[in-house]
Design an enzyme around this catalytic site. Structure first.
Site, PDB file in Angstrom:
ATOM      1  N   ARG A 156       0.824  -1.231   0.000  1.00 40.24           N
ATOM      2  CA  ARG A 156       0.000   0.000   0.000  1.00 40.24           C
ATOM      3  C   ARG A 156       0.852   1.272   0.000  1.00 40.24           C
ATOM      4  NH1 ARG A 156      -1.935  -3.246  -1.263  1.00 40.24           N
ATOM      5  NH2 ARG A 156      -3.658  -4.497  -0.548  1.00 40.24           N
ATOM      6  N   SER A 235     -10.839   0.056   3.203  1.00 37.78           N
ATOM      7  CA  SER A 235     -10.181  -0.247   4.480  1.00 37.78           C
ATOM      8  C   SER A 235      -9.618   1.045   5.040  1.00 37.78           C
ATOM      9  CB  SER A 235      -9.040  -1.235   4.264  1.00 37.78           C
ATOM     10  OG  SER A 235      -9.541  -2.412   3.696  1.00 37.78           O
ATOM     11  N   GLU A 334      -5.063   4.179   6.072  1.00 38.49           N
ATOM     12  CA  GLU A 334      -4.727   3.926   4.658  1.00 38.49           C
ATOM     13  C   GLU A 334      -5.108   5.112   3.766  1.00 38.49           C
ATOM     14  OE1 GLU A 334      -5.780   0.028   2.719  1.00 38.49           O
ATOM     15  OE2 GLU A 334      -6.690   1.373   1.253  1.00 38.49           O
TER      16      GLU A 334
END
Ligand code: FAD
Length: 342
Positions: A156, A235, A334
């Site tokens: 990520r 998320s 995130e």
């Protein structure tokens, strides 16, 4: 002119922008970036708004909405313009019989944002198939082509996320694979189970795509304007990656509990943010205000319709602090924060 930004985000949150510019060609993107930079004006690049938490005060500068189009397939090589809708592009590669993106079905947003956080799901991530990223480099004042190895992809994360004010992605190039109508090997245990195959087996491409969409929909991870569980940024926390010492301290606190643990490189172990949140006592649907956890997935923070960004952040802090108190693990957001922080 004040332009509302909330409707341009999947959370439907955030105050207005001083100015909103929509660019339909690469040249328009570059011209808008150059104009903002020349005027010393803050710039926010916006794709599908599905990974952004914009503060209630809005954005005091130019928001550049990327609306470029282009899907070019040459054998197994694919070039996407940054503004292409990602999930549509994935569906087209599957229809063309090519493997490489099939497990990334249904992820909202634009193609140009996928290298930014090295988008991934169900055992696949774009870093595996991206060959090159064409970007406008605001430091050099020209367009550059970055090879995969120059993009610093990790879980990520990427060079683009690390240096958010430098690159505006214009085009993303991928190498896909012709596996005779079959998918890439199934990596994710949940997908393998659902499809009745062993991990590492291949399945029909179309079946893999359809199964991922089905699994995602069950978790509220496919956009549906009528379903508030999908008014999220996906998320909200990344899965924590712990050093050996951190992991030892973490497991020592667990008692009889067993947390998920996956190897994440030399001396590193990844655990599950969803597991931590759930076991810290925050169940699906947690929260009584206008921002709650999704009723389908503990990892998604959602706007039930009348939330503000501050409501969402209060919930995020409650969850983060609760997980820290229970397990000594620090959750990290995130989505990209604009004008706010946790
Ligand atoms: C329901 C739901 C499910 C999701 N599931 C997943 C998932 O499974 N896996 C996953 O990885 N993510 C997931 N996400 C997060 C999100 O969809 C991805 O991060 C997506 O790539 C964001 O694309 P976007 O165009 O909406 O980016 P935006 O939200 O518009 O922008 C995100 C960031 O990228 C920057 N950016 C956007 N376009 C460009 C560009 N052309 N050049 C430079 N910078 C740019 C923005 O400035 C910002 O910093 C999910 C989100 C939602 C709402």
């Amino acid at each position: 002119m004040d332009a509302p930004l909330a409707p341009l985000t999947t959370l439907r949150l955030g105050g207005p922008a001083r100015r909103l510019v929509t660019a339909g060609t690469d040249a328009e993107v570059v011209a808008a970036v150059r104009a903002a930079d020349a005027a010393g004006e803050p710039l926010l690049v916006l794709g599908g708004g599905s990974n952004l938490v914009i503060g209630d005060a809005g954005f005091p500068g130019t928001v550049l909405r990327i609306a470029t189009e282009g899907f070019a397939l040459d054998g197994t090589l694919l070039e996407l313009a940054a503004g292409e809708v990602w999930s549509d592009a994935v569906a087209r590669t599957v229809a063309a019989g090519l493997a490489g993106l099939e497990f990334l079905a249904g992820i909202p947003g634009s193609a140009g944002a996928t290298p930014v956080q090295n988008v991934g799901a169900y055992g696949q991530e774009v870093a595996e198939s991206i060959t090159e990223v064409v970007a406008y480099d605001r430091l050099l004042g020209e367009s550059v082509t970055l090879a995969n190895a120059d993009c610093a992809f990790s879980y990520r994360h990427s060079r683009f996320k690390a240096d958010p004010d430098r690159y505006v992605v214009l085009r993303v190039r991928f190498r896909l694979a012709d596996e005779g109508g079959l998918s890439s090997p199934v990596k994710y245990a949940e997908v393998a189970r659902a499809m009745g195959v062993e991990p590492e087996q291949r399945v029909k491409l179309g079946d893999a795509h359809a199964e991922v969409l089905r699994l995602r929909a069950g978790k509220g991870m496919v956009l549906d304007a009528a379903d508030h569980d999908t008014w999220s940024a996906g998320s909200f926390f990344t899965n924590p990656v712990l050093t050996d010492a951190q992991f030892a301290a973490f497991t020592a606190r667990l008692g009889d509990l067993r947390a998920p643990a996956y190897p994440a490189g030399e001396g590193l172990t990844k655990t599950s943010a969803a597991w931590l949140i759930d076991n810290a006592g925050f169940r699906k649907g947690h929260g009584s205000g206008p921002a709650t956890l999704s009723t389908k997935h503990t990892l998604a923070l959602t706007n039930r319709g009348s939330a503000t960004t501050e409501d969402l952040l209060a919930l995020a802090r409650e969850v983060r602090d609760g997980v820290r108190a229970a397990f000594g693990v620090e959750l990290v957001n995130e989505p990209v924060m604009v004008g706010v922080s946790l």
